[in-house]
Structures are given as C-alpha cells and as structure tokens.
Design a protein around this motif. Structure first.
Motif, mmCIF file in Angstrom:
data_model
loop_
_atom_site.group_PDB
_atom_site.id
_atom_site.type_symbol
_atom_site.label_atom_id
_atom_site.label_comp_id
_atom_site.label_asym_id
_atom_site.label_seq_id
_atom_site.Cartn_x
_atom_site.Cartn_y
_atom_site.Cartn_z
ATOM 1 N N ALA A 42 0.916 -1.150 0.169
ATOM 2 C CA ALA A 42 -0.184 -0.019 -0.139
ATOM 3 C C ALA A 42 0.858 1.291 -0.028
ATOM 4 C CB ALA A 42 -0.968 0.025 0.978
ATOM 5 N N GLY A 43 1.929 1.260 0.847
ATOM 6 C CA GLY A 43 2.855 2.432 0.707
ATOM 7 C C GLY A 43 3.617 2.545 -0.310
ATOM 8 N N PHE A 44 3.963 1.526 -1.126
ATOM 9 C CA PHE A 44 4.730 1.396 -2.160
ATOM 10 C C PHE A 44 3.710 2.313 -3.359
ATOM 11 C CE2 PHE A 44 5.877 -0.887 -6.185
ATOM 12 C CZ PHE A 44 7.266 -0.486 -6.357
ATOM 13 N N GLY A 59 11.688 5.918 -16.284
ATOM 14 C CA GLY A 59 11.192 4.584 -16.131
ATOM 15 C C GLY A 59 11.401 4.249 -14.422
ATOM 16 N N PHE A 60 10.967 3.111 -14.229
ATOM 17 C CA PHE A 60 11.238 2.668 -12.900
ATOM 18 C C PHE A 60 12.307 1.435 -12.735
ATOM 19 C CE2 PHE A 60 10.392 -0.669 -9.705
ATOM 20 C CZ PHE A 60 10.098 -0.031 -8.492
ATOM 21 N N VAL A 61 13.343 1.902 -12.278
ATOM 22 C CA VAL A 61 14.661 1.057 -11.862
ATOM 23 C C VAL A 61 14.700 0.495 -10.514
ATOM 24 C CG1 VAL A 61 17.105 0.937 -12.294
ATOM 25 C CG2 VAL A 61 16.067 2.553 -13.656
ATOM 26 N N TYR A 62 14.933 -0.847 -10.699
ATOM 27 C CA TYR A 62 14.833 -1.504 -9.273
ATOM 28 C C TYR A 62 15.957 -2.305 -9.083
ATOM 29 C CZ TYR A 62 13.064 -5.518 -11.898
ATOM 30 O OH TYR A 62 13.237 -6.704 -13.018
ATOM 31 N N LEU A 73 6.152 -5.315 -9.036
ATOM 32 C CA LEU A 73 6.686 -4.780 -10.366
ATOM 33 C C LEU A 73 5.486 -4.578 -11.027
ATOM 34 C CD1 LEU A 73 9.827 -6.938 -10.945
ATOM 35 C CD2 LEU A 73 9.702 -4.645 -10.094
ATOM 36 N N GLU A 74 4.510 -5.238 -11.208
ATOM 37 C CA GLU A 74 3.025 -5.220 -11.767
ATOM 38 C C GLU A 74 2.456 -3.728 -11.555
ATOM 39 O OE1 GLU A 74 0.974 -8.676 -11.163
ATOM 40 O OE2 GLU A 74 2.169 -9.953 -12.522
ATOM 41 N N THR A 75 2.487 -3.632 -10.257
ATOM 42 C CA THR A 75 1.962 -2.217 -9.643
ATOM 43 C C THR A 75 2.773 -1.036 -10.320
ATOM 44 O OG1 THR A 75 1.208 -3.327 -7.430
ATOM 45 C CG2 THR A 75 1.531 -0.970 -7.555
ATOM 46 N N ALA A 76 4.054 -1.241 -10.535
ATOM 47 C CA ALA A 76 4.827 -0.142 -10.609
ATOM 48 C C ALA A 76 4.776 0.134 -12.224
ATOM 49 C CB ALA A 76 6.642 -0.363 -10.805
ATOM 50 N N ALA A 77 4.555 -1.097 -13.142
ATOM 51 C CA ALA A 77 4.051 -1.092 -14.415
ATOM 52 C C ALA A 77 3.000 -0.093 -14.854
ATOM 53 C CB ALA A 77 4.050 -2.566 -15.284
ATOM 54 N N HIS A 78 2.022 0.058 -13.951
ATOM 55 C CA HIS A 78 0.601 0.658 -13.928
ATOM 56 C C HIS A 78 1.021 2.138 -14.019
ATOM 57 C CE1 HIS A 78 -2.058 -2.453 -14.168
ATOM 58 N NE2 HIS A 78 -1.714 -2.789 -12.600
ATOM 59 N N TYR A 79 2.149 2.552 -13.425
ATOM 60 C CA TYR A 79 2.391 3.940 -13.452
ATOM 61 C C TYR A 79 3.740 4.509 -14.331
ATOM 62 C CZ TYR A 79 -0.493 3.737 -9.321
ATOM 63 O OH TYR A 79 -1.403 3.728 -8.392
#
Length: 351
Positions: A42-44, A59-62, A73-79
């Motif tokens: 949730a916080g992420f 982009g999102f680098v992890y 990562l699926e959550t991040a891909a929405h943004y």
C-alpha cells in the motif's frame, strides 16, 4: 542510484532505510514502510501515485526486494515503464523447481534441489525462493519446518562467484566476473559479506558462467543488467546457484563505467572499457544495539551511512566500506582492512 547519477539522470528514490547517501544522491527520497521483508504494497503504490502526479519519469529502475513479491513490479508498471526485466520474467527466474528444470534442459550444472525435506539432512540447505542477501539460507536441521516458497539445495564447498552481464536483443554481454564473501553470524551462516570485481577465474568457470548467461538470456528473454551466482568447488567444477534478474550489488561497483546505465536502459550493447582496476565492498554489521549520534565524521570510503538518530540493531548493517586497486586481491585486502577499522570503531552510542 550512483550508476544513474553517473549517467546524468536525476533520481527519485523509494527506499526503506533512506540513508544519508540516498538523500545526497536523490532529488527526492520517499521513505517507505517495511512489511514481510520488503516494501509495504500500500505504501509503495501510494508513493508511485504521488510521483506520477508530480513528475515526468523515464522509467522505474529496481534492485533487490522484488523477487519475493514480483506483483510490486506489476504495480509499478501501471505508473511507469519498468526498466530491465518484467514481473513475469522475474517470476520465471525465481520459480522453483521450474528454474532448475530449465537449467537441466540447457545442460547447465547446478547443485541437486528438492522441494521436500531430504531423508538425510546433513549437507543440505534450506532456502527461501526470492530471498536475497543470504539471510534466508540455513543449514538443514532436524525439526525444521517447510515454509511456503521454501526449497532445499545441496550444500557445496568452494568459492562463491558471480557474473554481471547485460542482456540485449537475445545476447548476453559480459560486464565482469566477481568473487563474493559471507559474513557468518549466529544462525546466519551465509549472510552477505561483500564482493570484489575483475577477479581472475579459471577459464572453465568463466565459460560455464558465460554459457549460462547466454542460454538464460535467450530462453527467459532477459533484458538489462543481470547477474548469475555460482559456486567454484575445490575440484574446479562450477555449479549455478541462481539468477538475479535485476540490478545487484556488483552492478554498483561498476557504476562509473561510461555507458553502463544505457545498457540497462536497453540502448544498445556497445563494448565497454572495464579496465584492469578492481573495486571491492564489504558490509560492516553492528556489534550491538545503538543509536547513531549527531556529528559523526565518517571516512570517505564508507557509504550506506545511516542518518543521525537511526536505531541500529545488533547484527544489522551499519555501513559499507569500499576500496579500489589495480588488482582484485589488493582491492579486497584494502576493503577488509577498512572493514576491520570500522568494526573496531563502531561509532555509535547506546552500547
């Protein structure tokens, strides 16, 4: 993050610890709550939504912390576009026993693996799929219980080694061969201790690591920077332990190489000038519970420095020391000396 900064990018950091290095390098730091060994979902997502509303992001680098919960990562891909491997690729790389069946099909050697508790416990390790940092690995003992996501791998004596490589358009491109170390502590016999780059490994070991990288890049459709961990045994055999489909600690030691961040972003696979210089890092773990006091002067070769007022529990990372030299052995010896200096200092209050 240092790799992105060296390439000229501004960085917005999402971090659990938000140490002083992160605050200095990042344009803004979002300190996230910790849950079940990683980011609180949730916080992420709340932080991602805030960033998406306020900033234009390339982009999102992890790094670590996502293998145990690729859904993040699926959550991040929405943004934002996810740089490197997608959540589905991470799932494949960390799926046990499927990953080891893939190695078998490719003819890549690995230690025996079992999903059930072995009849003879001696010589076997209990591992948690998606774990990192070595703290999830235990020697198998009587009475141990099988947890969700756990598996068993035969223990091998030898030297832990790794290959950092860039995956691009179905090919793996070698960045560097490395040697790792452990910092055993109590019931954590395989806790991560550090590593050194540009290690001279036997040709047969290098070949197995390279072939594994090539095959896995093709089969899993890997992208960006990845690493393979392996064990080099006293007999000269090399066995693959796992694939890390993300940025790793070894990537951080190569961060100053021009073009490395571009490789991770998928902008071609031009030849890199690695040079002969080696870099080493060693993790300093706290000897006792303490609070970081104000006004400490940390050595310039120390990093991952906690902010003043931070509570450090005994056994937790205090900081990391770094060293560079013209060869791997010299770099590691210097890092080990600095590790001993910091361990002796333990510049904390509250003992």
């Amino acid at each position: 993050m240092a790799m992105a900064k060296a390439a000229g990018y501004d960085v917005l950091a999402l971090d659990i610890f938000a140490d002083s290095d992160t605050e200095q390098l990042a344009t803004q730091v979002f300190r996230l709550p910790y849950a079940d060994g990683g980011f609180d979902p949730a916080g992420f997502e709340a932080a991602l939504a805030t960033i998406a509303a306020r900033h234009e992001v390339l982009g999102f680098v992890y790094g670590s912390g996502f293998e145990a919960n690729p859904q993040l990562l699926e959550t991040a891909a929405h943004y934002f576009p996810v740089v490197g491997n997608s959540a589905s690729v991470v799932k494949q790389a960390k799926a046990v026993p499927d990953f080891f069946r893939t190695l078998d099909a490719l003819g890549i050697p690995h230690p025996p693996v079992s999903m059930e508790v072995p009849a003879l416990l001696a010589g076997w390790l209990h591992k948690q799929a998606g774990g990192s940092g070595g703290t999830h690995i235990r020697r198998l003992e009587a009475g141990g219980r099988k947890n969700a996501g756990s598996y068993y791998q035969q223990e091998l004596a030898g030297i832990p080694v790794s290959l950092l490589f860039a995956a691009h358009a179905g090919d793996a491109h070698v960045i560097g061969y490395n040697r790792q170390s452990v910092a055993a502590h109590g019931d954590l016999p395989f806790r991560y201790g550090g590593l050194v780059t540009n290690v001279a490994l036997p040709d047969t070991c290098r070949k197995i690591l390279y072939v594994a990288a090539q095959h896995l890049t093709r089969v899993l459709k890997l992208r960006g920077l990845n690493s393979i961990d392996a064990m080099l045994t006293p007999t000269g055999d090399t066995y693959i332990l796992e694939l890390n489909p993300r940025l790793t600690a070894s990537a951080g030691l190569y961060h100053s190489i021009p073009g490395l961040m571009q490789l991770h972003l998928g902008e071609g696979a031009s030849a890199l000038d690695i040079g002969r210089q080696a870099s080493a890092q060693a993790v300093v773990y706290a000897e006792y519970d303490a609070i970081v006091p104000e006004g400490l002067e940390w050595p310039e070769w120390a990093a991952d420095i906690p902010v003043a007022g931070s509570h450090i529990a005994a056994g937790d990372p205090l900081c990391t020391v770094y060293a560079q030299a013209d060869g791997a052995e010299a770099a590691w010896q210097l890092a080990h000396q600095r590790l001993q200096v910091m361990t002796a200092m333990q510049p904390l209050s509250g003992r």
